[in-house]
Design an enzyme around this catalytic site. Sequence first.
Site, PDB file in Angstrom:
ATOM      1  N   SER A  48     -10.161   4.988   7.897  1.00 48.06           N
ATOM      2  CA  SER A  48      -8.970   5.834   7.802  1.00 48.06           C
ATOM      3  C   SER A  48      -8.597   6.398   9.174  1.00 48.06           C
ATOM      4  O   SER A  48      -9.473   6.841   9.927  1.00 48.06           O
ATOM      5  CB  SER A  48      -9.287   6.989   6.842  1.00 48.06           C
ATOM      6  OG  SER A  48      -8.196   7.862   6.760  1.00 48.06           O
ATOM      7  N   GLY A  49      -7.314   6.346   9.489  1.00 41.86           N
ATOM      8  CA  GLY A  49      -6.787   7.094  10.634  1.00 41.86           C
ATOM      9  C   GLY A  49      -7.197   6.660  12.028  1.00 41.86           C
ATOM     10  O   GLY A  49      -7.136   7.470  12.947  1.00 41.86           O
ATOM     11  N   SER A  78      -7.790   5.587   3.216  1.00 39.75           N
ATOM     12  CA  SER A  78      -7.435   6.463   2.087  1.00 39.75           C
ATOM     13  C   SER A  78      -6.948   5.650   0.879  1.00 39.75           C
ATOM     14  O   SER A  78      -6.890   6.160  -0.236  1.00 39.75           O
ATOM     15  CB  SER A  78      -6.352   7.454   2.515  1.00 39.75           C
ATOM     16  OG  SER A  78      -5.241   6.748   3.019  1.00 39.75           O
ATOM     17  N   GLU A  79      -6.602   4.388   1.115  1.00 34.92           N
ATOM     18  CA  GLU A  79      -6.164   3.533   0.000  1.00 34.92           C
ATOM     19  C   GLU A  79      -7.321   2.739  -0.610  1.00 34.92           C
ATOM     20  O   GLU A  79      -7.097   1.746  -1.296  1.00 34.92           O
ATOM     21  CB  GLU A  79      -5.046   2.577   0.443  1.00 34.92           C
ATOM     22  CG  GLU A  79      -3.744   3.244   0.810  1.00 34.92           C
ATOM     23  CD  GLU A  79      -3.041   3.994  -0.328  1.00 34.92           C
ATOM     24  OE1 GLU A  79      -3.569   4.003  -1.460  1.00 34.92           O
ATOM     25  OE2 GLU A  79      -1.981   4.584  -0.056  1.00 34.92           O
ATOM     26  N   HIS A 100       3.147  -1.715   5.978  1.00 37.41           N
ATOM     27  CA  HIS A 100       4.325  -0.849   5.868  1.00 37.41           C
ATOM     28  C   HIS A 100       5.463  -1.553   6.597  1.00 37.41           C
ATOM     29  O   HIS A 100       6.244  -0.919   7.301  1.00 37.41           O
ATOM     30  CB  HIS A 100       4.055   0.521   6.486  1.00 37.41           C
ATOM     31  CG  HIS A 100       3.127   1.383   5.686  1.00 37.41           C
ATOM     32  ND1 HIS A 100       2.908   2.698   5.974  1.00 37.41           N
ATOM     33  CD2 HIS A 100       2.369   1.115   4.575  1.00 37.41           C
ATOM     34  CE1 HIS A 100       2.041   3.217   5.102  1.00 37.41           C
ATOM     35  NE2 HIS A 100       1.700   2.271   4.250  1.00 37.41           N
TER      36      HIS A 100
HETATM   37 ZN   LIG Z   1       0.331   2.803   2.841  1.00 40.69          ZN
END
Ligand SMILES: [Zn+2]
Length: 228
Positions: A48-49, A78-79, A100
């Site tokens: 994450s991140g 987080s997914e 995205h």
């Molecule tokens: Zn996303």
Amino acid sequence: MNVVSAVRKAKEEAVKIAHTIFKEGLVFETWGNVSSRPTEKQVVITPSGIHYEKLQYKDMIVVNMSGEVDEGKWKPSSELPLHLSIYQARKDVKAIIHTHSILATAFAVCRQEIPVVVEDLAQVVGGPVKVAEYAHPGSDELALNAVKVLGTENNAVLLANHGLVVLGDDFPTALQRCRVIERNAQIIIWSKILGSPYTLGPKEVKELRKKYLYEYGQKLLKRGSHSC
Ligand SMILES: [Zn+2]
């Protein structure tokens, strides 16, 4: 290949694919994520991140099917619930790419499916890309909504007001699908400027997919040589 080698290979591939989707503009900064399932019991996923430019082999996370971290020093994407739910629902899926990408996301924002207007979407993805109902990113509800639309056969789903999730039996297949979907989203947007795009019907889509799977490229030659 033993479990250790399979997981090592999956980590190498995940880093490579993460860098590729970043370079191609399908993701940006830290958004989006990729995973694969090298064994029945483990999933390799991006952390994450962490910015794609900084992402390395040692940053990859290995989790079990309950989401507990087996290897890695960071928090997983987080997914993670989305990825795990898909792997649990679809035994055929070995790799997932969540992008995205701008043009596919434009369809997700309008909550419009990406229809089949040219052959490649039918051939590579197998049909239109439908939209899952909106839910908060990272939530179990988002995962449920996506799994519902993916069903047993769909290879991609748009997440309303969010992005795109693409499945494959390996990373190259999932990556090709991401590219084809983004290209189709672009074609549709351009064609709507020129006029009203014609959509290919389900029968034609099925035929295109079948021909692609069984007759396209060198597959027949390879199969022929095996059977001799
Ligand atoms: Zn996303």
